[in-house]
Motif scaffolding. Structure first.
Motif, PDB file in Angstrom:
ATOM      1  N   LYS A  15      57.796  33.270  51.843  1.00  0.00           N
ATOM      2  CA  LYS A  15      58.345  31.935  51.595  1.00  0.00           C
ATOM      3  C   LYS A  15      58.324  31.579  50.111  1.00  0.00           C
ATOM      4  O   LYS A  15      59.282  31.029  49.581  1.00  0.00           O
ATOM      5  CB  LYS A  15      57.570  30.897  52.410  1.00  0.00           C
ATOM      6  CG  LYS A  15      58.096  29.484  52.262  1.00  0.00           C
ATOM      7  CD  LYS A  15      59.569  29.326  52.547  1.00  0.00           C
ATOM      8  CE  LYS A  15      59.889  29.302  54.007  1.00  0.00           C
ATOM      9  NZ  LYS A  15      61.321  29.082  54.268  1.00  0.00           N
ATOM     10  N   ALA A  57      45.768  32.155  52.770  1.00  0.00           N
ATOM     11  CA  ALA A  57      46.299  32.180  54.140  1.00  0.00           C
ATOM     12  C   ALA A  57      45.755  31.007  54.948  1.00  0.00           C
ATOM     13  O   ALA A  57      46.499  30.374  55.713  1.00  0.00           O
ATOM     14  CB  ALA A  57      45.951  33.503  54.814  1.00  0.00           C
ATOM     15  N   ALA A  58      44.477  30.700  54.769  1.00  0.00           N
ATOM     16  CA  ALA A  58      43.882  29.584  55.510  1.00  0.00           C
ATOM     17  C   ALA A  58      44.527  28.256  55.124  1.00  0.00           C
ATOM     18  O   ALA A  58      44.865  27.440  55.986  1.00  0.00           O
ATOM     19  CB  ALA A  58      42.373  29.535  55.264  1.00  0.00           C
ATOM     20  N   ARG A  60      47.530  27.795  53.777  1.00  0.00           N
ATOM     21  CA  ARG A  60      48.925  27.782  54.246  1.00  0.00           C
ATOM     22  C   ARG A  60      48.994  27.552  55.752  1.00  0.00           C
ATOM     23  O   ARG A  60      49.852  26.805  56.232  1.00  0.00           O
ATOM     24  CB  ARG A  60      49.627  29.084  53.868  1.00  0.00           C
ATOM     25  CG  ARG A  60      49.896  29.179  52.381  1.00  0.00           C
ATOM     26  CD  ARG A  60      50.592  30.462  52.023  1.00  0.00           C
ATOM     27  NE  ARG A  60      50.847  30.536  50.590  1.00  0.00           N
ATOM     28  CZ  ARG A  60      51.358  31.590  49.976  1.00  0.00           C
ATOM     29  NH1 ARG A  60      51.697  32.663  50.679  1.00  0.00           N
ATOM     30  NH2 ARG A  60      51.541  31.576  48.677  1.00  0.00           N
ATOM     31  N   TRP A  61      48.108  28.189  56.504  1.00  0.00           N
ATOM     32  CA  TRP A  61      48.090  28.004  57.955  1.00  0.00           C
ATOM     33  C   TRP A  61      47.755  26.558  58.297  1.00  0.00           C
ATOM     34  O   TRP A  61      48.391  25.952  59.153  1.00  0.00           O
ATOM     35  CB  TRP A  61      47.078  28.950  58.596  1.00  0.00           C
ATOM     36  CG  TRP A  61      46.982  28.751  60.068  1.00  0.00           C
ATOM     37  CD1 TRP A  61      47.795  29.270  61.025  1.00  0.00           C
ATOM     38  CD2 TRP A  61      46.030  27.938  60.756  1.00  0.00           C
ATOM     39  NE1 TRP A  61      47.399  28.834  62.274  1.00  0.00           N
ATOM     40  CE2 TRP A  61      46.317  28.010  62.127  1.00  0.00           C
ATOM     41  CE3 TRP A  61      44.950  27.143  60.339  1.00  0.00           C
ATOM     42  CZ2 TRP A  61      45.575  27.327  63.083  1.00  0.00           C
ATOM     43  CZ3 TRP A  61      44.216  26.467  61.286  1.00  0.00           C
ATOM     44  CH2 TRP A  61      44.535  26.563  62.644  1.00  0.00           C
ATOM     45  N   LEU A  62      46.756  26.000  57.628  1.00  0.00           N
ATOM     46  CA  LEU A  62      46.353  24.620  57.884  1.00  0.00           C
ATOM     47  C   LEU A  62      47.489  23.656  57.564  1.00  0.00           C
ATOM     48  O   LEU A  62      47.794  22.758  58.358  1.00  0.00           O
ATOM     49  CB  LEU A  62      45.102  24.270  57.073  1.00  0.00           C
ATOM     50  CG  LEU A  62      44.542  22.873  57.284  1.00  0.00           C
ATOM     51  CD1 LEU A  62      44.094  22.691  58.730  1.00  0.00           C
ATOM     52  CD2 LEU A  62      43.383  22.624  56.333  1.00  0.00           C
ATOM     53  N   ARG A  63      48.116  23.836  56.410  1.00  0.00           N
ATOM     54  CA  ARG A  63      49.244  22.964  56.046  1.00  0.00           C
ATOM     55  C   ARG A  63      50.360  23.053  57.082  1.00  0.00           C
ATOM     56  O   ARG A  63      50.938  22.046  57.466  1.00  0.00           O
ATOM     57  CB  ARG A  63      49.786  23.348  54.675  1.00  0.00           C
ATOM     58  CG  ARG A  63      48.933  22.879  53.538  1.00  0.00           C
ATOM     59  CD  ARG A  63      49.574  23.230  52.231  1.00  0.00           C
ATOM     60  NE  ARG A  63      48.814  22.675  51.126  1.00  0.00           N
ATOM     61  CZ  ARG A  63      49.086  22.896  49.875  1.00  0.00           C
ATOM     62  NH1 ARG A  63      50.116  23.658  49.537  1.00  0.00           N
ATOM     63  NH2 ARG A  63      48.343  22.356  48.929  1.00  0.00           N
ATOM     64  N   HIS A  64      50.670  24.267  57.502  1.00  0.00           N
ATOM     65  CA  HIS A  64      51.736  24.447  58.494  1.00  0.00           C
ATOM     66  C   HIS A  64      51.349  23.817  59.833  1.00  0.00           C
ATOM     67  O   HIS A  64      52.177  23.173  60.487  1.00  0.00           O
ATOM     68  CB  HIS A  64      52.034  25.937  58.669  1.00  0.00           C
ATOM     69  CG  HIS A  64      53.079  26.216  59.691  1.00  0.00           C
ATOM     70  ND1 HIS A  64      54.422  25.990  59.462  1.00  0.00           N
ATOM     71  CD2 HIS A  64      52.988  26.688  60.955  1.00  0.00           C
ATOM     72  CE1 HIS A  64      55.103  26.309  60.536  1.00  0.00           C
ATOM     73  NE2 HIS A  64      54.266  26.738  61.461  1.00  0.00           N
ATOM     74  N   SER A  65      50.099  23.993  60.241  1.00  0.00           N
ATOM     75  CA  SER A  65      49.678  23.504  61.560  1.00  0.00           C
ATOM     76  C   SER A  65      49.641  21.984  61.637  1.00  0.00           C
ATOM     77  O   SER A  65      49.823  21.423  62.710  1.00  0.00           O
ATOM     78  CB  SER A  65      48.332  24.098  61.961  1.00  0.00           C
ATOM     79  OG  SER A  65      47.320  23.646  61.101  1.00  0.00           O
TER      80      SER A  65
END
Length: 109
Positions: A15, A57-58, A60-65
């Motif tokens: 991305k 990664a954590a 980015r995952w948190l922001r996405h979730s």
């Protein structure tokens, strides 16, 4: 390039690279194929920014979730000067001692 010279390529995928308008993406095999077609020796391929992959990664995952963040913006726009940024820069810089000797299996852009 001169005989015995060194060429450094930094190639990304993901991305962030879309936001940065990178138009070509390579995997290890496709990059090696490009070199082979050009008659060049096979490149040594490694990743960088491996040490920071887990926290990035954590985040980015948190922001996405939670639906936070704008997918059209560069993650670099969220960069803030200060102690945390200095610490992250030091971790990133520490890889420079490892990358010339050990191919890292993954990384993040």
């Amino acid at each position: 390039m001169v005989v015995g010279g060194v060429q450094l390529l930094t190639l990304g995928v993901g991305k962030q690279d879309e936001v940065s308008h990178h138009h070509r993406r390579y995997r290890k095999a496709t990059l090696r194929a490009v070199f082979a077609r050009a008659g060049l020796p096979a490149p040594r391929v490694t990743y960088f920014n491996a040490f920071l992959l887990p926290p990035i990664a954590a985040v980015r995952w948190l922001r996405h979730s939670v639906g936070a963040g704008d997918p059209t913006r560069s993650a670099f726009e969220d960069n803030r000067p200060g102690l945390v940024n200095d610490l992250l820069a030091a971790v990133f810089a520490a890889e420079r001692h490892l990358v010339p000797h050990v191919p890292l299996p993954l990384g993040v852009s």
